[in-house]
Every structure is written in structure tokens, then in C-alpha cells.
Design a protein around this motif. Structure first.
Motif, mmCIF file in Angstrom:
data_model
loop_
_atom_site.group_PDB
_atom_site.id
_atom_site.type_symbol
_atom_site.label_atom_id
_atom_site.label_comp_id
_atom_site.label_asym_id
_atom_site.label_seq_id
_atom_site.Cartn_x
_atom_site.Cartn_y
_atom_site.Cartn_z
ATOM 1 N N ASP A 38 44.121 39.591 37.281
ATOM 2 C CA ASP A 38 43.169 39.982 37.062
ATOM 3 C C ASP A 38 42.678 40.671 37.889
ATOM 4 O O ASP A 38 42.922 41.903 37.853
ATOM 5 C CB ASP A 38 42.036 39.333 35.649
ATOM 6 C CG ASP A 38 42.470 38.528 34.604
ATOM 7 O OD1 ASP A 38 43.776 39.460 34.608
ATOM 8 O OD2 ASP A 38 42.235 38.814 34.419
ATOM 9 N N TRP A 57 44.821 43.327 39.600
ATOM 10 C CA TRP A 57 45.507 45.210 38.534
ATOM 11 C C TRP A 57 43.873 45.488 38.429
ATOM 12 O O TRP A 57 44.404 46.635 38.483
ATOM 13 C CB TRP A 57 45.128 43.991 37.618
ATOM 14 C CG TRP A 57 45.846 45.306 36.385
ATOM 15 C CD1 TRP A 57 45.442 45.540 35.208
ATOM 16 C CD2 TRP A 57 47.033 45.842 36.256
ATOM 17 N NE1 TRP A 57 46.109 46.622 34.716
ATOM 18 C CE2 TRP A 57 47.299 46.808 35.142
ATOM 19 C CE3 TRP A 57 47.807 45.963 36.973
ATOM 20 C CZ2 TRP A 57 48.149 48.002 35.043
ATOM 21 C CZ3 TRP A 57 49.452 46.984 37.159
ATOM 22 C CH2 TRP A 57 49.261 47.382 36.395
ATOM 23 N N HIS A 58 42.414 46.066 38.611
ATOM 24 C CA HIS A 58 41.401 45.872 38.466
ATOM 25 C C HIS A 58 41.985 46.986 39.512
ATOM 26 O O HIS A 58 41.158 48.087 39.292
ATOM 27 C CB HIS A 58 40.308 45.620 38.094
ATOM 28 C CG HIS A 58 40.100 44.471 36.709
ATOM 29 N ND1 HIS A 58 39.978 42.910 36.399
ATOM 30 C CD2 HIS A 58 40.829 44.826 35.459
ATOM 31 C CE1 HIS A 58 39.541 43.633 35.290
ATOM 32 N NE2 HIS A 58 40.597 43.815 34.420
ATOM 33 N N HIS A 87 43.959 47.243 41.731
ATOM 34 C CA HIS A 87 45.211 48.516 41.239
ATOM 35 C C HIS A 87 44.775 50.324 40.781
ATOM 36 O O HIS A 87 44.574 51.236 40.935
ATOM 37 C CB HIS A 87 46.272 48.147 41.016
ATOM 38 C CG HIS A 87 47.259 49.019 40.312
ATOM 39 N ND1 HIS A 87 47.725 49.784 40.938
ATOM 40 C CD2 HIS A 87 48.107 49.083 39.551
ATOM 41 C CE1 HIS A 87 48.363 50.277 40.464
ATOM 42 N NE2 HIS A 87 48.763 50.097 39.393
ATOM 43 N N GLU A 88 44.129 49.827 39.550
ATOM 44 C CA GLU A 88 43.545 50.882 38.883
ATOM 45 C C GLU A 88 42.785 51.548 38.787
ATOM 46 O O GLU A 88 42.175 52.516 38.978
ATOM 47 C CB GLU A 88 43.642 50.438 37.433
ATOM 48 C CG GLU A 88 44.384 49.668 36.275
ATOM 49 C CD GLU A 88 44.811 49.212 35.086
ATOM 50 O OE1 GLU A 88 45.165 49.811 33.995
ATOM 51 O OE2 GLU A 88 43.340 49.304 34.689
ATOM 52 N N THR A 127 51.021 38.190 41.383
ATOM 53 C CA THR A 127 50.730 39.789 42.600
ATOM 54 C C THR A 127 51.776 40.558 43.725
ATOM 55 O O THR A 127 52.499 41.295 44.145
ATOM 56 C CB THR A 127 49.891 39.033 43.527
ATOM 57 O OG1 THR A 127 50.184 37.876 44.455
ATOM 58 C CG2 THR A 127 48.559 38.917 42.841
ATOM 59 N N LEU A 151 53.151 43.149 41.651
ATOM 60 C CA LEU A 151 52.484 44.170 41.822
ATOM 61 C C LEU A 151 52.519 44.819 43.276
ATOM 62 O O LEU A 151 52.607 46.431 42.952
ATOM 63 C CB LEU A 151 50.714 43.888 41.406
ATOM 64 C CG LEU A 151 49.782 45.069 41.921
ATOM 65 C CD1 LEU A 151 49.640 46.350 40.491
ATOM 66 C CD2 LEU A 151 48.400 44.405 41.293
#
Length: 380
Positions: free
Chosen positions: A51, A54-55, A57-58, A93, A96
Motif C-alpha cells: 500500500d 502504491w500511494h 506511486h500515485e 513492489t 510495480l
């Protein structure tokens, strides 16, 4: 892992010193095999690593980043039995990094082997844990070497790298070599046993041939010896048959290693949770015996051995008409009883002339008739 809080942190980066690099090193452990996972355990492990990544990344999509590096683990690439959620988080990861690379964004996942430094996620590692890592062929990376590897990795245009220090000799001796690494070592001949891994065929044959009491003792010694090796004890004698594996320091990782060692030694298919389902050496050794099937010498083998002995006695005994008649009578009774096992309705499996021949036979003829009845090759 908290997207709102992370967004606030990033918004606080001063304009005059813009964000140019992200290095995500967060992670947490909750070791468990796949069959023991719960939503809570999965959430705790994935939130910190997956998480959080991903956060980042965004929320940095519009930033002009030169570096977006994530600390992953070789556990996700090679597999680490007993760390199902952790493996999944690290593999996320890695994926990602591949996604960012495909999108033209900087992205590097470093699937690290173990570091020598203790602290954070490794602060609870004890001597037995270090020994277990060593048995996988992975050697600790010194802090200075780790920093040099990080620098070298960031200069490469590859999304996923595995910085790990491997000892191929130690890897060759591992009880369960990861499939991706088997090409790095010369495979041992399966017929050769090491002290740590008993030869499977000879062990199972020995257990099955021993009397029940001795087989139980041998199976218990096997479990105690392998358990002692896993937790770093000098010998199996230090482990009481009634000691709970949890009290001996077993966790998900060491439990799976013990399962793997017993599987390698016996060829049995045992579940990953077998150590916790059968929580003592006594209980686990009984399961091994149960799975192997009936133990003790084959009764049929004993009967034939006794028949061979009787044959030798008869061949050497002098002929005596009265003794021969008694012998024939008793042998006929035995054959009649054995025949009824094939013909429970009481019918005879032999023609009448067989009984007549047996009644009139001498000792040597009796032996030939028995051989013929049992389907054995008669003597000349």
C-alpha cells in the motif's frame, strides 16, 4: 500506508527544494504459511510495503523524479516457505517497478538478500534464525557493501534486481534448493545421503522392516534429530519427546523447514502446518509412522522363512515310517485349513489324487508336493 497522511507529508516539501527521489524501505513481518493466513495478517504485511509503495506511486505521478527505488526481498523472487504474505508484498513492489518502467517512469525494485546489520525487521533474529538463513546458501551483506550495491543498482536501467550474496557450497547442502538457483550448483546424487538428510529409501525400508516398538523409537529419533538441527541444538537428545515445538522456539519458518526435512528424508507429503498440527516430537513421529503404513516384518515373509527352515530339517532327518505318517497328517490338516481361505464354502481346491498322493508320500515327496502347492520351483 495512510494515503491522506502521506499526501500531507509530500505537500509539505518546500518548492525551493523539490522532491527528486523516493526510496521506499518500509516493511513488516507476520510469518505464516499460506494456509494459516487471515485477512488481518495479510493486511498488516501488505499495507506497510505494497500500500505504501502504491500511494507513493500515485502521489508522485507529477513530480520530476530521478529515482523511485523500493526495497523488496529475495523472498518474493525465490520463495520463502512460511512467509506467504511477505512474499506477496515484495512481489507486488517488483511488479510495480515493472509497471513504472513500462510507463517511462523511474522505478527500481531491489530484492535484497539478508543484511548483516540488525535492527528494524531483523532485530529479533537469533542464532537459530541466522543459522537457518545460512542453510539456504544466503550470506549476510555488510552495510558498506549494501550501500555500494544500491548505488550500482540505481545506475542500471532495469526494473528488478536481486542483490544477494550466495555461497554455492552452502546452497548445495541446503535441504530445499529454490528452483531458480538449482542451476548454480551441482546436484547431489539422490542415492547419497548426508548426515543432515537421511537417505530416503534406506530409512523408510528400515522403519518398515523393524518391529513396531523399534520403528517407533527410530521415527522419534529422526524427528528429534531434524528438529534439533533446525533450531540449532547440538543433538536430538536435547529435545524431549513431549516438548512443544513452540516452546523450543519454532515459528512458521522453522516449522516449514522441519516439514521439508522430514519430506526429504521419508518421501511423505506433509502439510506446511504439520508441526503445529502435531506439536511434539512424539506426536509428529507417530504421524510419520502412520503415513508410512504398517511397520514390522512382513508376516508372509516370516512364514516362508519358517517353511524353508522346516524343509532343511526334514531333508536332514532320517526316515521313520511312524513319524512320516504323523508329519503327513499334520501337513494335510494345515493345507486343508489354508485351502479353505481360498474356498470358504468348504470345497477343495485340489483334485482328490493330491490328497491320496500326500497320504502315501515320503518326506522327500512331501517337500515336492508343498513346493508345487505353493507355486515354488521344485528341487531336482
Amino acid at each position: 500506508a495512510d494515503r491522506g497522511v502521506l499526501a500531507g507529508v509530500l505537500a509539505g516539501v518546500p518548492v525551493e527544494h523539490p522532491l527528486t527521489a523516493v526510496v521506499h524501505t518500509a516493511g513488516t513481518l507476520d510469518d505464516a504459511p499460506f494456509t494459516a493466513l487471515t485477512p488481518s495478517r495479510v493486511h498488516d504485511v501488505l499495507s506497510a510495503k505494497a500500500d505504501g509503495a502504491w500511494h507513493l506511486h500515485e502521489l508522485t505521478a507529477d513530480a520530476d523524479l530521478a529515482v523511485f527505488a523500493m526495497y523488496s526481498s529475495a523472498a518474493g523472487v525465490l520463495g520463502s516457505a512460511g512467509q506467504a504474505a511477505y512474499n506477496a508484498a515484495n512481489t507486488f513492489t517488483d511488479a510495480l517497478a515493472g509497471l513504472r518502467h513500462h510507463q517511462g517512469l523511474p522505478g527500481t525494485a531491489l530484492a535484497w538478500g539478508p543484511w548483516a546489520a540488525t535492527g528494524g525487521m531483523t532485530e529479533r533474529l537469533g542464532g537459530a534464525d541466522r543459522a537457518r538463513q545460512a542453510r539456504t546458501g544466503a550470506r549476510p551483506i555488510a552495510e558498506a557493501d549494501g550501500c555500494a550495491l544500491l548505488t550500482a543498482a540505481l545506475d542500471r536501467d532495469e526494473p528488478v534486481l536481486v542483490p544477494i550474496r550466495l555461497d554455492t557450497a552452502g546452497l548445495a547442502a541446503a535441504s530445499d534448493i529454490p528452483p531458480l538457483l538449482r542451476g548454480l550448483v551441482r546436484q547431489r546424487r539422490p542415492s547419497v545421503a548426508t548426515p543432515a538428510t537421511p537417505d530416503r529409501q534406506s530409512l523408510t525400508r528400515r522403519l518398515r522392516d523393524l518391529p513396531a516398538g523399534e520403528a517407533a523409537h527410530a521415527a522419534l529419533e529422526l524427528v528429534r534429530d531434524q528438529a534439533a538441527l533446525v533450531v540449532g541444538h547440538a543433538s536430538g537428545a536435547s529435545i524431549s519427546p513431549a516438548d512443544a515445538f513452540r516452546d523450543l522456539g519454532f515459528d512458521s519458518l522453522t516449522a516449514v523447514e522441519l516439514r521439508n526435512r522430514l519430506t526429504a528424508a521419508t518421501g511423505l507429503s506433509l502439510p506446511a502446518t504439520v508441526v503445529f498440527d502435531h506439536p511434539t516430537a512424539q506426536a509428529l513421529s507417530q504421524l510419520v509412522l502412520d503415513r508410512l503404513g504398517p511397520v514390522g516384518p512382513d508376516p508372509g515373509t516370516d512364514v516362508l522363512a519358517e517353511l524353508d527352515r522346516l524343509e532343511s530339517v526334514l531333508a536332514a532327518a532320517p526316515h521313520d515310517t511312524d513319524v512320516d505318517r504323523q508329519l503327513v497328517r499334520r501337513l494335510r490338516k494345515i493345507l486343508d485349513e489354508r485351502t479353505r481361505t481360498f474356498h470358504p464354502d468348504g470345497g477343495s481346491a485340489e483334485p482328490q489324487h493330491f490328497a491320496d498322493a500326500l497320504e502315501a508320500a515320503g518326506a522327500e515327496d512331501v517337500l515336492k508336493l508343498i513346493d508345487a502347492r505353493l507355486g515354488r520351483r521344485t528341487r531336482p
